[in-house]
Structures are given as structure tokens and as C-alpha cells.
Motif scaffolding. Structure first.
Motif, short mmCIF file in Angstrom:
data_model
loop_
_atom_site.label_atom_id
_atom_site.label_comp_id
_atom_site.label_asym_id
_atom_site.label_seq_id
_atom_site.Cartn_x
_atom_site.Cartn_y
_atom_site.Cartn_z
N GLN A 68 -8.80 40.83 51.29
CA GLN A 68 -7.52 40.53 51.95
C GLN A 68 -7.10 39.09 51.68
O GLN A 68 -5.93 38.82 51.39
N PHE A 69 -8.04 38.18 51.76
CA PHE A 69 -7.76 36.77 51.49
C PHE A 69 -7.26 36.59 50.06
O PHE A 69 -6.25 35.92 49.82
N ASP A 70 -7.96 37.22 49.12
CA ASP A 70 -7.56 37.12 47.71
C ASP A 70 -6.18 37.72 47.46
O ASP A 70 -5.37 37.16 46.72
N GLU A 71 -5.90 38.86 48.07
CA GLU A 71 -4.60 39.50 47.88
C GLU A 71 -3.47 38.62 48.39
O GLU A 71 -2.44 38.47 47.73
N LEU A 72 -3.67 38.05 49.55
CA LEU A 72 -2.64 37.17 50.11
C LEU A 72 -2.47 35.91 49.25
O LEU A 72 -1.35 35.47 48.97
#
Length: 149
Positions: A68-72
Motif C-alpha cells: 500500500q505504501f509503495d502504491e501510494l
């Protein structure tokens, strides 16, 4: 099981149901109680929730949070030049994800606690079965306390 108190049976049942993933019927037969009693213990102790908590390991949780962190972060990087920064909502989400990751990396999860208790009880059971049943109850209380968080 002759010689065991009801409390000892309940503690043993908890271990078999939650950590060894046996059915209520299997546990009832193994510890010498009825399925009605097992159902009551499972409901009162929230054993099904504890079982579910154990299914999601720390590594899986961390993997999801990092994804999720990477996607954001990627979404922010894809913004047009001059606007590649997090807005307040994105910054808040990144902050919350970072906090959750830090927490998971530094604190023991319920699954970790259960895994350690399971290993200890499996080691202790052949040495002192009565003591392993007693300690199982202590772990049960600690796990419940940990779930309340």
C-alpha cells in the motif's frame, strides 16, 4: 480425562482448538467434555476470533502495508512535474502506514505469541503434562489481553 479439573480441561481445549486447529467435536472428545460445553467455551472466550488473528501472520501484514505504501508513493511520483508531493490526505495515509509498519516490526503479534506458546507447550507436555495445561491457561489469558490491545 480422569483427574483433570474443569478448568484444566478448558485450558487444554483452548490449546487444541485455537493453536492446533481441531474442530469443536474433536476437542470435546479429546479432553473429555461435551460439544455443548465446547460451544459455550468457544463463544465466551472468543476463541474463533483468536483463531482468525493467528491466520494473518506478521509477514503477510507487513507485506500488505508495504504494498500500500509503495502504491501510494508511485501514484505521487506519477503526478505532473511540480506536483509530485503528497497532499494532506496522502500525507496522512503515508504517516499512518509508516506507524503501522513500525508497530508491526517492533511489537509481537498475537500470532507470534500463540506460536511461541505452542512451541513451549509442545516441549513441556511430555515433561510435565499438568504444568503444560496450567501454563496453557496463562497463555490463554495473555492472548485475550493482547487482543484487547
Amino acid at each position: 480425562m480422569a483427574g483433570l479439573t474443569n478448568k484444566q480441561k478448558k485450558e487444554w481445549a483452548y490449546t487444541e482448538y485455537v493453536t492446533n486447529n481441531l474442530s469443536q467435536k474433536e476437542v470435546a472428545e479429546k479432553v473429555g467434555t461435551t460439544t455443548v460445553t465446547m460451544t459455550r467455551w468457544v463463544r465466551a472466550g472468543n476463541w474463533d476470533e483468536i483463531r482468525r488473528q493467528m491466520l494473518v501472520t506478521r509477514d503477510k501484514q507487513l507485506g500488505r502495508l508495504y504494498a500500500q505504501f509503495d502504491e501510494l508513493t508511485r501514484a505521487i511520483e506519477l503526478k505532473e512535474e511540480g506536483k509530485r508531493y503528497a497532499d494532506s490526505k496522502e500525507a496522512d495515509t503515508l504517516n499512518k502506514l509508516t506507524s503501522a509498519i513500525r508497530s508491526l516490526e517492533t511489537e509481537a503479534s498475537v500470532a507470534d505469541i500463540v506460536e511461541v506458546s505452542k512451541r513451549l507447550l509442545n516441549w513441556l507436555r511430555p515433561i510435565d503434562a499438568a504444568k503444560s495445561i496450567e501454563i496453557s491457561g496463562i497463555f490463554n489469558d495473555f492472548i485475550k489481553h493482547s487482543l484487547k490491545g
